[in-house]
Scaffold this motif. Structure first.
Motif, PDB file in Angstrom:
ATOM      1  N   GLU A 515       0.839  -1.211   0.000  1.00  0.00           N
ATOM      2  CA  GLU A 515       0.000   0.000   0.000  1.00  0.00           C
ATOM      3  C   GLU A 515       0.866   1.251   0.000  1.00  0.00           C
ATOM      4  N   LYS A 516       1.926   1.203   0.841  1.00  0.00           N
ATOM      5  CA  LYS A 516       2.800   2.370   0.974  1.00  0.00           C
ATOM      6  C   LYS A 516       3.504   2.674  -0.357  1.00  0.00           C
ATOM      7  N   LEU A 517       4.005   1.609  -0.991  1.00  0.00           N
ATOM      8  CA  LEU A 517       4.740   1.807  -2.250  1.00  0.00           C
ATOM      9  C   LEU A 517       3.817   2.303  -3.363  1.00  0.00           C
ATOM     10  N   ARG A 518       2.556   1.861  -3.313  1.00  0.00           N
ATOM     11  CA  ARG A 518       1.616   2.305  -4.351  1.00  0.00           C
ATOM     12  C   ARG A 518       1.467   3.828  -4.305  1.00  0.00           C
ATOM     13  N   GLN A 519       1.491   4.387  -3.094  1.00  0.00           N
ATOM     14  CA  GLN A 519       1.335   5.846  -2.979  1.00  0.00           C
ATOM     15  C   GLN A 519       2.603   6.582  -3.420  1.00  0.00           C
ATOM     16  N   LEU A 520       3.769   5.929  -3.266  1.00  0.00           N
ATOM     17  CA  LEU A 520       5.026   6.664  -3.448  1.00  0.00           C
ATOM     18  C   LEU A 520       5.656   6.533  -4.829  1.00  0.00           C
ATOM     19  N   ILE A 521       5.400   5.419  -5.505  1.00  0.00           N
ATOM     20  CA  ILE A 521       6.061   5.236  -6.810  1.00  0.00           C
ATOM     21  C   ILE A 521       5.249   5.990  -7.868  1.00  0.00           C
ATOM     22  N   PRO A 522       5.886   6.852  -8.642  1.00  0.00           N
ATOM     23  CA  PRO A 522       5.136   7.631  -9.639  1.00  0.00           C
ATOM     24  C   PRO A 522       4.520   6.732 -10.709  1.00  0.00           C
ATOM     25  N   ARG A 523       3.353   7.144 -11.251  1.00  0.00           N
ATOM     26  CA  ARG A 523       2.693   6.350 -12.295  1.00  0.00           C
ATOM     27  C   ARG A 523       3.511   6.371 -13.578  1.00  0.00           C
ATOM     28  N   GLN A 524       3.451   5.249 -14.295  1.00  0.00           N
ATOM     29  CA  GLN A 524       4.195   5.125 -15.550  1.00  0.00           C
ATOM     30  C   GLN A 524       3.189   5.023 -16.700  1.00  0.00           C
ATOM     31  N   GLN A 525       3.696   4.713 -17.893  1.00  0.00           N
ATOM     32  CA  GLN A 525       2.815   4.553 -19.068  1.00  0.00           C
ATOM     33  C   GLN A 525       2.153   3.180 -19.091  1.00  0.00           C
ATOM     34  N   PHE A 526       2.460   2.334 -18.109  1.00  0.00           N
ATOM     35  CA  PHE A 526       1.901   0.975 -18.103  1.00  0.00           C
ATOM     36  C   PHE A 526       1.542   0.610 -16.665  1.00  0.00           C
ATOM     37  N   ASP A 527       0.684  -0.404 -16.484  1.00  0.00           N
ATOM     38  CA  ASP A 527       0.318  -0.878 -15.141  1.00  0.00           C
ATOM     39  C   ASP A 527       1.536  -1.490 -14.456  1.00  0.00           C
ATOM     40  N   ILE A 528       1.723  -1.158 -13.156  1.00  0.00           N
ATOM     41  CA  ILE A 528       2.828  -1.783 -12.417  1.00  0.00           C
ATOM     42  C   ILE A 528       2.222  -2.592 -11.271  1.00  0.00           C
ATOM     43  N   PRO A 529       2.369  -3.926 -11.297  1.00  0.00           N
ATOM     44  CA  PRO A 529       1.939  -4.698 -10.132  1.00  0.00           C
ATOM     45  C   PRO A 529       3.017  -4.630  -9.033  1.00  0.00           C
ATOM     46  N   ILE A 530       2.590  -4.395  -7.781  1.00  0.00           N
ATOM     47  CA  ILE A 530       3.514  -4.446  -6.633  1.00  0.00           C
ATOM     48  C   ILE A 530       3.081  -5.659  -5.821  1.00  0.00           C
ATOM     49  N   GLN A 531       3.986  -6.609  -5.622  1.00  0.00           N
ATOM     50  CA  GLN A 531       3.609  -7.826  -4.915  1.00  0.00           C
ATOM     51  C   GLN A 531       4.565  -8.083  -3.758  1.00  0.00           C
ATOM     52  N   ALA A 532       4.011  -8.638  -2.670  1.00  0.00           N
ATOM     53  CA  ALA A 532       4.859  -9.107  -1.567  1.00  0.00           C
ATOM     54  C   ALA A 532       4.797 -10.618  -1.609  1.00  0.00           C
ATOM     55  N   ALA A 533       5.956 -11.283  -1.502  1.00  0.00           N
ATOM     56  CA  ALA A 533       5.980 -12.739  -1.639  1.00  0.00           C
ATOM     57  C   ALA A 533       6.860 -13.368  -0.577  1.00  0.00           C
ATOM     58  N   ILE A 534       6.429 -14.567  -0.123  1.00  0.00           N
ATOM     59  CA  ILE A 534       7.318 -15.407   0.699  1.00  0.00           C
ATOM     60  C   ILE A 534       7.668 -16.582  -0.199  1.00  0.00           C
ATOM     61  N   GLY A 535       8.919 -16.654  -0.630  1.00  0.00           N
ATOM     62  CA  GLY A 535       9.301 -17.680  -1.602  1.00  0.00           C
ATOM     63  C   GLY A 535       8.509 -17.458  -2.888  1.00  0.00           C
ATOM     64  N   ALA A 536       7.717 -18.505  -3.309  1.00  0.00           N
ATOM     65  CA  ALA A 536       6.949 -18.371  -4.551  1.00  0.00           C
ATOM     66  C   ALA A 536       5.504 -17.962  -4.271  1.00  0.00           C
ATOM     67  N   LYS A 537       5.157 -17.846  -2.981  1.00  0.00           N
ATOM     68  CA  LYS A 537       3.759 -17.573  -2.638  1.00  0.00           C
ATOM     69  C   LYS A 537       3.529 -16.070  -2.495  1.00  0.00           C
ATOM     70  N   ILE A 538       2.615 -15.525  -3.295  1.00  0.00           N
ATOM     71  CA  ILE A 538       2.298 -14.100  -3.221  1.00  0.00           C
ATOM     72  C   ILE A 538       1.333 -13.878  -2.051  1.00  0.00           C
ATOM     73  N   ILE A 539       1.682 -12.953  -1.114  1.00  0.00           N
ATOM     74  CA  ILE A 539       0.803 -12.764   0.049  1.00  0.00           C
ATOM     75  C   ILE A 539       0.049 -11.431  -0.012  1.00  0.00           C
ATOM     76  N   ALA A 540       0.462 -10.523  -0.906  1.00  0.00           N
ATOM     77  CA  ALA A 540      -0.259  -9.243  -1.007  1.00  0.00           C
ATOM     78  C   ALA A 540       0.024  -8.645  -2.374  1.00  0.00           C
ATOM     79  N   ARG A 541      -0.942  -7.848  -2.871  1.00  0.00           N
ATOM     80  CA  ARG A 541      -0.712  -7.225  -4.172  1.00  0.00           C
ATOM     81  C   ARG A 541      -1.456  -5.899  -4.265  1.00  0.00           C
ATOM     82  N   GLU A 542      -0.807  -4.924  -4.905  1.00  0.00           N
ATOM     83  CA  GLU A 542      -1.448  -3.649  -5.252  1.00  0.00           C
ATOM     84  C   GLU A 542      -1.045  -3.362  -6.700  1.00  0.00           C
ATOM     85  N   THR A 543      -1.839  -2.554  -7.404  1.00  0.00           N
ATOM     86  CA  THR A 543      -1.472  -2.206  -8.785  1.00  0.00           C
ATOM     87  C   THR A 543      -1.450  -0.693  -8.938  1.00  0.00           C
ATOM     88  N   ILE A 544      -0.373  -0.182  -9.538  1.00  0.00           N
ATOM     89  CA  ILE A 544      -0.336   1.244  -9.879  1.00  0.00           C
ATOM     90  C   ILE A 544      -0.882   1.344 -11.298  1.00  0.00           C
TER      91      ILE A 544
END
Length: 598
Positions: A515-544
């Motif tokens: 959530e924090k990174l979604r607010q801070l990383i500037p928007r680009q010309q394409f969708d940016i997925p931000i994911q938190a993972a433990i090993g191969a398992k994704i535990i959280a996701r936000e999209t810019i």
């Protein structure tokens, strides 16, 4: 030698050490009216702006008592827990200490820990009750607290005020009468202890020392024992407000030495200086090696400045022996250094000093502590993990141990509930609770060091309305269920943002980071997925979301498929862009990840 007194001033933060030192300098006429200014010994801009002492400062005063001239060497020390290493160095050069207690705030956690440091070194303690002129002062009750702590008599406590100058004469007389003169043999070979050093651009390295045995003369050839290097003493002298050159510094006195050394690594704090022709056989026991508590990466913004950063760090290390660093590289940030600090304030100060004194712009990564990872092989093997990316593959991992501390918190009894729930939230276990008075409680906890690194101190001050004081010391490693949480941006892992987190908190912290990174990383010309993972398992996701141009603006009327076609075309372009696109992470994002509770 019998007329020399070496003493330091120890106290909790903001109990008035530097102001009291100012009054002592005024009273002994060490400073003229023209040179006078508040917090005279705090000569770094940073110290003045923040109103704290960061470095210990030594200064010599002359005082006549009962017709005899006395030389008093005063060493002012920091009060913040992050700089307690500076205090231990100052204590090693003294025979006595002024223990200052604020008449309004009474005894705090750091007062007690500094007192134990002084008692371990057999210093003579002179209790001083400062700020007695405050309307909120409560001298009778605080005097009782001091008597309980020290076991001294009521008459021994000196009432003073750093603001008005009350009690300075009594303090100086108590120092002369109670603090023992330095012991030492003037006839023995030279033996001097280095307790600090400073880099001067024009004169090389200035070494501050205390002569234990023998004497040091100008022009003499001296030898540093730990490096076995020999130099000529180009200039020796005492530390008044400005340096005063002398021909000889005798046993028991404190002074400075200039030998024209240019290389930072040749002077070590805690080393022994001796005579090159007639060297001493034994070295002085220096201070214990400092153990860094918090590790963070410091990288130059411009990768070409790596060597310049190395030189700046070496010069800083001279002045601040508790800074530890070694080179490392990161996929996201290039070449830089892994640095060890004593705490978060220490880290902030180093970063600011690099920017001010050396003009370096640096990026600091998320701080963490060092862990021990045990690997299952034929023989059990320990791997030291200073950086989350060093953690071995979980399949071969037996267990991970993290450093624990014993935390001592002194607070008003009204806030015990809030302080306890904060510590339990930070995985603390309460070990002791004692009522010092009906109003004040001392709480002891065993806690993981990693939990207090970020925002613990700030939150403790918040829940206790500024009343709680905090001190800690390490108690060794304990097993914990830790997992490595990686942050993926656009599918690529950013090693500078990964962290080792307790399993129970992993999902919550992963979600917060995204959530924090979604607010801070500037928007680009394409969708940016931000994911938190433990090993191969994704535990959280936000999209810019992407910045999109309205391609259907000129297309009005007609069949809906015309619009669809234009939108599909745009989507393909964005997808192609995402495959080659790079995401720049601003410096704010690295630091904001720490302040997840804001």
């Amino acid at each position: 030698m019998k007329n020399i007194r070496n003493f330091c001033i120890i106290a909790h933060i903001d109990h008035g050490k530097s102001t009291l030192a100012d009054r002592l300098l005024d009273f002994t006429n060490t400073v003229t009216v023209r040179e006078k200014q508040a917090q005279l010994l705090d000569n770094m801009d940073l110290e003045r702006e923040r109103g704290i002492t960061i470095k210990s400062h030594a200064i010599q005063m002359d005082y006549t008592y009962k017709g005899e001239e006395y030389i008093l060497n005063l060493i002012d020390t920091p009060g913040h827990v992050d700089f307690s290493y500076e205090v231990s160095r100052s204590i090693a050069a003294c025979e006595g200490a002024l223990l200052i207690v604020d008449a309004a705030q009474s005894i705090q956690a750091q007062t007690i820990s500094n007192l134990y440091l002084a008692l371990e070194n057999d210093l003579e303690i002179i209790p001083v009750l400062n700020k007695v002129d405050l309307p909120s002062a409560n001298p009778e009750e605080v005097s009782d607290d001091i008597i309980d702590l020290l076991g001294c008599d009521l008459e021994e406590i000196i009432h003073a005020s750093g603001k008005t100058g009350l009690g300075m004469k009594n303090i100086l007389e108590a120092i002369i009468n109670n603090v023992p003169a330095p012991k030492g043999d003037p006839e023995a070979p030279l033996q001097a202890l280095i307790f600090d050093s400073v880099y001067n651009t024009f004169r090389g390295i200035e070494t501050y020392f205390k002569v234990i045995n023998g004497e040091i003369r100008k022009g003499q050839k001296v030898k540093f024992l730990s490096t076995n290097q020999e130099y000529f003493a180009d200039e020796v002298g005492t530390l008044h407000l400005t340096q005063t050159p002398k021909q000889v510094i005798k046993t028991g006195d404190v002074g400075y030495l200039i030998t024209g050394i240019k290389v930072a690594s040749e002077v070590k704090v805690g080393d022994t200086i001796t005579d090159a022709k007639n060297p001493t056989q034994s070295r002085i026991d220096g201070f214990e090696e400092v153990k860094p508590m918090v590790f963070a990466g410091i990288y130059p913004v411009d990768t070409e400045e790596f060597e310049e950063l190395r030189n700046s760090m070496e010069k800083l290390q001279l002045n601040d022996a508790s800074l530890v660093f070694q080179p490392e590289s990161s996929a996201a940030l290039g070449f830089g250094f892994r640095c060890g600090f004593l705490g978060m304030l220490h880290m902030e100060i180093i970063q600011e000093r690099l920017e001010r004194e050396f003009g370096m712009t640096v990026i600091t990564t998320v701080p963490n502590v060092s862990y021990h990872a045990f690997v299952k092989r034929n023989v059990e093997e320990i791997i030291l993990v200073n950086n989350p990316s060093d953690l071995p593959d979980p399949s071969g991992l037996d267990r991970v141990e993290e450093p624990y501390i014993k935390a001592t918190i002194i607070t008003k009894s009204d806030f015990v509930g809030q302080v306890m729930s904060l510590c339990i939230e930070k995985r603390g276990v309460i070990t002791n609770q004692t009522y010092l008075t009906t109003e004040r409680v001392e709480l002891s906890f065993d806690m993981p060091l990693a939990e207090i690194v970020f925002d613990f101190y700030d939150r403790l001050k918040t829940v206790s309305k500024g009343y709680a004081s905090f001190d800690y010391h390490p108690i060794g490693m304990r097993e914990s269920k830790l997992v490595k949480v990686d942050i993926l941006l656009n599918g690529n892992s950013v090693d500078a943002l990964s962290a080792l987190i307790h399993f129970d908190n992993a999902q919550y912290i992963g979600r917060k980071m995204c959530e924090k990174l979604r607010q801070l990383i500037p928007r680009q010309q394409f969708d940016i997925p931000i994911q938190a993972a433990i090993g191969a398992k994704i535990i959280a996701r936000e999209t810019i979301k992407a910045l999109r141009k309205d391609v259907t603006a000129k297309c009005y009327g007609g069949d809906i498929s015309r619009k669809r076609k234009l939108l599909e075309k745009q989507k393909k372009g964005k997808k192609r862009m995402r495959m080659v696109g790079n995401v720049e992470i601003p410096q704010k994002a690295f630091m904001a990840v720490l302040k997840l509770n804001d």
